[in-house]
Design a protein around this motif. Structure first.
Motif, short mmCIF file in Angstrom:
data_model
loop_
_atom_site.label_atom_id
_atom_site.label_comp_id
_atom_site.label_asym_id
_atom_site.label_seq_id
_atom_site.Cartn_x
_atom_site.Cartn_y
_atom_site.Cartn_z
N TYR A 140 0.87 -1.19 0.11
CA TYR A 140 -0.08 0.12 0.06
C TYR A 140 0.72 1.12 -0.07
N ASN A 141 1.84 1.31 -0.71
CA ASN A 141 2.86 2.28 -0.78
C ASN A 141 3.45 2.60 0.57
N GLN A 142 3.63 1.89 1.35
CA GLN A 142 3.82 1.96 2.70
C GLN A 142 5.26 2.66 2.74
N ARG A 143 5.69 3.55 3.68
CA ARG A 143 6.83 4.32 3.59
C ARG A 143 8.02 3.65 3.33
N GLN A 186 -4.32 6.15 -1.17
CA GLN A 186 -5.06 7.13 -1.83
C GLN A 186 -6.13 7.74 -0.87
N LEU A 187 -6.60 6.56 -0.25
CA LEU A 187 -7.77 7.06 0.53
C LEU A 187 -7.51 7.76 2.03
N ALA A 188 -6.59 7.12 2.72
CA ALA A 188 -6.05 7.21 3.91
C ALA A 188 -4.77 7.45 4.29
N SER A 189 -4.20 8.36 3.68
CA SER A 189 -2.59 8.55 3.73
C SER A 189 -2.26 8.99 5.31
N THR A 220 2.62 5.89 5.79
CA THR A 220 2.33 5.80 4.08
C THR A 220 2.98 7.15 3.58
N ARG A 221 3.00 8.18 4.14
CA ARG A 221 3.50 9.47 3.62
C ARG A 221 4.81 10.14 4.29
N ARG A 222 5.84 10.28 3.50
CA ARG A 222 7.23 10.38 3.78
C ARG A 222 7.00 11.89 4.69
N ASP A 223 6.28 12.94 4.17
CA ASP A 223 6.11 14.26 4.78
C ASP A 223 5.41 14.27 6.11
N GLY A 272 -8.12 9.58 21.22
CA GLY A 272 -8.12 9.41 19.63
C GLY A 272 -7.02 8.41 19.54
N THR A 273 -6.94 8.13 18.06
CA THR A 273 -6.02 7.31 17.59
C THR A 273 -4.42 7.86 17.31
N PRO A 274 -3.32 7.20 17.08
CA PRO A 274 -2.10 7.77 16.93
C PRO A 274 -1.89 8.02 15.48
N ASN A 275 -1.11 8.92 15.06
CA ASN A 275 -1.22 9.22 13.47
C ASN A 275 -0.60 8.20 12.76
N SER A 276 -0.27 6.99 13.41
CA SER A 276 0.31 6.09 12.55
C SER A 276 -0.69 4.89 12.19
N PHE A 277 -1.89 5.26 12.85
CA PHE A 277 -3.16 4.49 12.58
C PHE A 277 -3.61 4.58 11.14
N VAL A 278 -3.67 3.61 10.20
CA VAL A 278 -4.31 3.54 8.70
C VAL A 278 -5.68 3.26 9.07
N GLU A 279 -6.47 4.32 8.69
CA GLU A 279 -7.98 4.10 8.79
C GLU A 279 -8.52 2.68 8.19
N GLY A 280 -9.16 1.86 8.83
CA GLY A 280 -9.87 0.68 8.14
C GLY A 280 -8.91 -0.44 7.42
#
Ligand code: ZN
Length: 218
Positions: A38-41, A70-73, A77-80, A91-99
């Motif tokens: 899934y184009n993981q970083r 594409q849906l839930a970067s 998944t995103r280098r930036d 809430g969920t940490p920002n390493s959480f990939v929705e779904g």
């Protein structure tokens, strides 16, 4: 003599899914490992998964799931986007990939059914779920029911790590003869460093805490 015939393992090449792979190889005559692109970083994640499967001579299948990015970067998944160093208060940490787990398990189920396999193994854990809602037992049971209804089939989603923590996961891998493989060949670090990792990200901290606790009584 193995108990059962065939199973599919959801396989990322990390500590938990590799421990599940070890467990499955002991229980089943034939094991398939399914990984997702899934184009993981860290594309190294897929390389590690392949190396481990080659090492154990397990059939490895990689499914394209770039749609997820594409849906839930997010930070995995995103280098930036930087990975949060510590878990947020709510809430969920920002390493959480929705779904992610729902999507992955659904595709693995379709794959399993085409092969006539009912048993699906995943390394999710409610004990160390790090705020990820799709690692909880209630979600897995719910999805299992949904998949059975969706495909009129008797899937069995098996979660060997659900009620154990990282320390006990190390112990399980060791007892299955896979300590060195887990220590050296797996990738759990959010910064993409194999084995013991960067030592600083939440995933490395969790892994090391469990390892230290286990080694102190090994
Ligand atoms: Zn790390």
């Amino acid at each position: 003599m193995k108990n059962k015939k065939e199973a599919v393992v959801v396989f990322s090449g990390g500590q938990d899914s590799t421990t599940c792979l070890l467990w499955a190889m002991k229980e089943y005559e034939k094991v398939y490992a399914v990984s997702f692109d899934y184009n993981q970083r860290h594309i190294l994640e897929l390389q590690c998964a392949k190396e481990i499967c080659d090492y154990f001579k397990v059939e490895h299948v990689v499914l394209d799931m770039s749609l997820l990015n594409q849906l839930a970067s997010n930070s995995l998944t995103r280098r930036d986007i930087e990975v949060d160093k510590d878990a947020p208060d709510e809430g969920t940490p920002n390493s959480f990939v929705e779904g992610r787990n729902m999507v992955f398990l659904t595709f693995v189920a379709i794959y399993a059914k085409t092969k006539g396999i009912t048993d699906i193994i995943t390394g999710v854990s409610q004990s160390d779920f790090s705020g990820y809602p799709d690692c909880r037992d209630v979600f897995i049971k719910s999805l299992n029911t949904t998949l059975n209804l969706a495909m009129d089939y008797d899937f069995d989603i098996i979660t060997p790590l659900m009620w154990i923590d990282k320390e006990e996961t190390w112990e399980m891998a060791d007892k299955l003869g896979g300590y060195d493989v887990i220590r050296d060949m797996t990738l759990t670090c959010y910064n993409g460093i194999k084995g013991d990792g960067c030592g600083d990200c939440p995933s490395c901290k969790l892994r090391k805490k469990g390892l230290d606790a286990y080694l102190s009584r090994r």
